[in-house]
Design a protein around this motif. Structure first.
Motif, PDB file in Angstrom:
ATOM      1  N   ASN A  59       0.833  -1.212   0.000  1.00 14.05           N
ATOM      2  CA  ASN A  59       0.000   0.000   0.000  1.00 14.05           C
ATOM      3  C   ASN A  59       0.858   1.249   0.000  1.00 14.05           C
ATOM      4  OD1 ASN A  59      -3.163  -0.223   0.384  1.00 14.05           O
ATOM      5  ND2 ASN A  59      -2.256  -2.019   1.360  1.00 14.05           N
ATOM      6  N   ASN A  63       0.822   4.072  -2.897  1.00 16.61           N
ATOM      7  CA  ASN A  63       0.414   5.441  -2.570  1.00 16.61           C
ATOM      8  C   ASN A  63       1.555   6.446  -2.721  1.00 16.61           C
ATOM      9  OD1 ASN A  63      -2.365   5.070  -1.959  1.00 16.61           O
ATOM     10  ND2 ASN A  63      -1.758   4.000  -0.108  1.00 16.61           N
ATOM     11  N   TYR A  69       5.103  14.096  -4.221  1.00 16.84           N
ATOM     12  CA  TYR A  69       6.533  14.342  -4.017  1.00 16.84           C
ATOM     13  C   TYR A  69       7.438  13.124  -4.175  1.00 16.84           C
ATOM     14  CZ  TYR A  69       5.040  18.923  -2.489  1.00 16.84           C
ATOM     15  OH  TYR A  69       4.500  20.182  -2.457  1.00 16.84           O
ATOM     16  N   ILE A  75      13.908   8.982   3.598  1.00 18.46           N
ATOM     17  CA  ILE A  75      12.904   8.167   4.290  1.00 18.46           C
ATOM     18  C   ILE A  75      13.203   6.677   4.191  1.00 18.46           C
ATOM     19  CG2 ILE A  75      11.151   9.930   3.940  1.00 18.46           C
ATOM     20  CD1 ILE A  75       9.798   8.188   1.933  1.00 18.46           C
ATOM     21  N   GLN A  89      11.735   4.234  10.165  1.00 20.03           N
ATOM     22  CA  GLN A  89      11.022   4.489  11.411  1.00 20.03           C
ATOM     23  C   GLN A  89      10.094   3.361  11.818  1.00 20.03           C
ATOM     24  OE1 GLN A  89      11.981   6.763  13.251  1.00 20.03           O
ATOM     25  NE2 GLN A  89      13.139   8.046  11.847  1.00 20.03           N
TER      26      GLN A  89
ATOM     27  N   THR B  16      -6.842  -0.760   5.896  1.00 14.11           N
ATOM     28  CA  THR B  16      -5.410  -0.696   5.556  1.00 14.11           C
ATOM     29  C   THR B  16      -5.191   0.244   4.371  1.00 14.11           C
ATOM     30  OG1 THR B  16      -4.998  -2.925   6.384  1.00 14.11           O
ATOM     31  CG2 THR B  16      -3.419  -2.058   4.798  1.00 14.11           C
ATOM     32  N   LYS B  17      -6.043   0.107   3.351  1.00 14.95           N
ATOM     33  CA  LYS B  17      -5.911   0.958   2.156  1.00 14.95           C
ATOM     34  C   LYS B  17      -6.095   2.431   2.507  1.00 14.95           C
ATOM     35  CE  LYS B  17      -7.932  -2.387  -1.014  1.00 14.95           C
ATOM     36  NZ  LYS B  17      -9.066  -2.631  -1.905  1.00 14.95           N
ATOM     37  N   SER B  20      -3.239   3.922   4.747  1.00 13.92           N
ATOM     38  CA  SER B  20      -2.018   4.193   3.980  1.00 13.92           C
ATOM     39  C   SER B  20      -2.208   5.407   3.066  1.00 13.92           C
ATOM     40  CB  SER B  20      -1.661   2.960   3.148  1.00 13.92           C
ATOM     41  OG  SER B  20      -0.581   3.244   2.301  1.00 13.92           O
ATOM     42  N   SER B  21      -3.340   5.457   2.408  1.00 11.13           N
ATOM     43  CA  SER B  21      -3.619   6.550   1.473  1.00 11.13           C
ATOM     44  C   SER B  21      -3.661   7.902   2.192  1.00 11.13           C
ATOM     45  CB  SER B  21      -4.953   6.252   0.786  1.00 11.13           C
ATOM     46  OG  SER B  21      -5.414   7.370   0.106  1.00 11.13           O
ATOM     47  N   ILE B  24      -0.163   9.221   3.269  1.00  6.35           N
ATOM     48  CA  ILE B  24       0.612   9.814   2.170  1.00  6.35           C
ATOM     49  C   ILE B  24      -0.004  11.155   1.761  1.00  6.35           C
ATOM     50  CG2 ILE B  24       1.362   9.523  -0.231  1.00  6.35           C
ATOM     51  CD1 ILE B  24       2.842   7.622   1.556  1.00  6.35           C
ATOM     52  N   ARG B  27       1.064  13.683   4.309  1.00  2.96           N
ATOM     53  CA  ARG B  27       2.496  13.982   4.106  1.00  2.96           C
ATOM     54  C   ARG B  27       2.672  14.937   2.907  1.00  2.96           C
ATOM     55  NH1 ARG B  27       5.592  11.746  -0.625  1.00  2.96           N
ATOM     56  NH2 ARG B  27       7.739  11.696   0.008  1.00  2.96           N
ATOM     57  N   ASP B  28       1.982  14.655   1.810  1.00  6.58           N
ATOM     58  CA  ASP B  28       2.068  15.527   0.630  1.00  6.58           C
ATOM     59  C   ASP B  28       1.571  16.934   0.943  1.00  6.58           C
ATOM     60  OD1 ASP B  28       3.262  13.852  -1.172  1.00  6.58           O
ATOM     61  OD2 ASP B  28       1.458  13.416  -2.329  1.00  6.58           O
ATOM     62  N   LEU B  31       4.139  18.831   2.990  1.00  9.11           N
ATOM     63  CA  LEU B  31       5.264  19.215   2.127  1.00  9.11           C
ATOM     64  C   LEU B  31       4.865  20.373   1.204  1.00  9.11           C
ATOM     65  CD1 LEU B  31       6.761  15.712   1.143  1.00  9.11           C
ATOM     66  CD2 LEU B  31       7.725  17.399   2.722  1.00  9.11           C
ATOM     67  N   PHE B  32       3.622  20.335   0.719  1.00  6.03           N
ATOM     68  CA  PHE B  32       3.120  21.407  -0.149  1.00  6.03           C
ATOM     69  C   PHE B  32       3.041  22.735   0.608  1.00  6.03           C
ATOM     70  CE2 PHE B  32      -0.388  23.977  -1.784  1.00  6.03           C
ATOM     71  CZ  PHE B  32      -0.062  24.067  -3.124  1.00  6.03           C
ATOM     72  N   ARG B  59       9.938  11.736  10.786  1.00  6.85           N
ATOM     73  CA  ARG B  59       9.085  10.568  11.018  1.00  6.85           C
ATOM     74  C   ARG B  59       7.633  10.869  10.613  1.00  6.85           C
ATOM     75  NH1 ARG B  59      10.681   9.441  16.198  1.00  6.85           N
ATOM     76  NH2 ARG B  59       8.875  10.376  17.168  1.00  6.85           N
ATOM     77  N   ASN B  62       7.147  10.653   6.689  1.00  8.98           N
ATOM     78  CA  ASN B  62       7.598   9.493   5.919  1.00  8.98           C
ATOM     79  C   ASN B  62       6.436   8.725   5.281  1.00  8.98           C
ATOM     80  OD1 ASN B  62       6.457   7.746   7.831  1.00  8.98           O
ATOM     81  ND2 ASN B  62       8.317   7.720   9.041  1.00  8.98           N
ATOM     82  N   ILE B  64       4.422   6.751   6.785  1.00  5.75           N
ATOM     83  CA  ILE B  64       4.146   5.491   7.477  1.00  5.75           C
ATOM     84  C   ILE B  64       3.707   5.767   8.908  1.00  5.75           C
ATOM     85  CG2 ILE B  64       5.188   3.374   8.389  1.00  5.75           C
ATOM     86  CD1 ILE B  64       6.905   3.220   5.948  1.00  5.75           C
TER      87      ILE B  64
END
Lengths: 162, 158
Positions: A59, A63, A69, A75, A89, B16-17, B20-21, B24, B27-28, B31-32, B59, B62, B64
């Motif tokens: 996953n 993703n 990015y 990482i 981590q 889970t999907k 995780s999605s 991320i 995180r994006d 960062l943006f 951390r 990342n 995760i």
């Protein structure tokens, strides 16, 4: 006699292309070998953690592949000449998939296993994959990888010895 | 060729999907926001503002690590922008504040309009009754067909 492998495209997502190694003689891809062995192991010993870790890893790969990015080098787990997934981590022992970082958009995935010792050289499950990943990374460094965006442009040169 | 990454993803539970999605996506988004912030540009600078170690921020970014709502709020406050927004809030902010105005030109009141243009404007920044302003904007696009003093302009607020 050493077996030859070549770098081949595995899958391209919106931002990241995952490459892998294909064994010239059998056509087996190192990433498929990793996923298949780990899935079978999880089923065989009924270990739900292996299955869940594998699903988390897949996953994350999908993703981050579709992310804005891509894969920042920082990482990943640094393992001498190469890197490993999952991210550093994620504490403790467990799944390790060795790889070679080319850019935020290009990663070459090798093979791996379940790490049961802190030092990979002492771990019977992944020692072989660790040494192999070091050797392949050194060969890739020596050849040099040319790339443009999400694509490697000198694939025809990327033949390695196992 | 079979893509085992997608195959394993498809075998994963919906939780889970989604987990995780979202990680991320968050995180994006952080960062943006860093990329576009006038002062806080790097993860190190963000760490200082949050009084956290660089490794903690790394951390968080990342994709995760399980980021907490409390941390998301702190990051949003420091960066001055929301890191996440619910669907309802997004509709409220981007859709419900906008309304449209249709302007039609007719030769006289008994005939079919020869042209119609619809403008979208933000009700929080544009006076709803400022019809003259909108009609003038309309006139810029149709200089030969409109006379603001003529009552052939048909106003319809939607």
């Amino acid at each position: 006699m050493s077996e030859q492998v070549y770098v081949s495209e595995y899958w391209t997502y919106k931002t990241v292309t995952w490459y892998t190694l294909t064994y010239e003689e059998t056509g087996i891809k190192s990433l498929n070998d990793f996923f298949t062995r780990m899935s079978e192991l999880g089923d065989k010993i009924g270990n739900e953690k292996i299955k869940q870790d594998l699903q988390d890893l897949a996953n994350w790969m999908k993703n981050i592949g579709d992310s804005i990015y891509g894969v920042n080098k920082s990482i990943l787990r640094e393992e001498r000449r190469c890197y490993a997934l999952p991210h550093k981590q994620v504490k403790g022992l467990g799944l390790r998939l060795y790889c070679y970082w080319v850019s935020e958009q290009i990663i070459i995935l090798f093979n791996g296993g379940i790490k049961t010792e802190n030092n990979p050289e002492h771990c019977p499950n992944i020692r072989q994959h660790f040494y192999q990943a070091q050797s392949w990374s050194k060969q890739l460094e020596n050849i040099g990888i040319l790339h443009n965006g999400r694509k490697i442009t000198n694939l025809e040169e990327l033949y390695l010895n196992s | 060729m079979e893509n085992l990454i997608d195959k394993i993803v498809n075998e994963s539970s919906p939780q889970t999907k989604k987990f995780s999605s979202w990680k991320i996506d968050i995180r994006d988004q952080i960062l943006f926001l860093l990329e576009h912030h006038p002062e806080i540009k790097t993860q190190n600078e963000l760490a200082k503002k949050l009084n956290k170690k660089d490794s903690e921020i790394s951390r968080l970014l990342n994709g995760i690590h399980n980021i907490t709502l409390e941390t998301l709020v702190k990051i949003s406050v420091v960066l001055g922008r929301d890191v996440i927004m619910t669907d309802l809030r997004a509709k409220e902010k981007y859709a419900f504040n906008h309304t449209s105005l249709s302007l039609s030109i007719q030769k006289d009141s008994n005939k079919v309009p020869v042209t119609t243009t619809r403008y979208y404007y933000n009700t929080s920044t544009t006076p709803e009754n400022d019809f003259q302003t909108l009609a003038a904007k309309f006139a810029l696009h149709h200089p030969y067909q409109i006379d603001l003093n003529d009552n052939t302009i048909n106003k319809q607020l939607q």
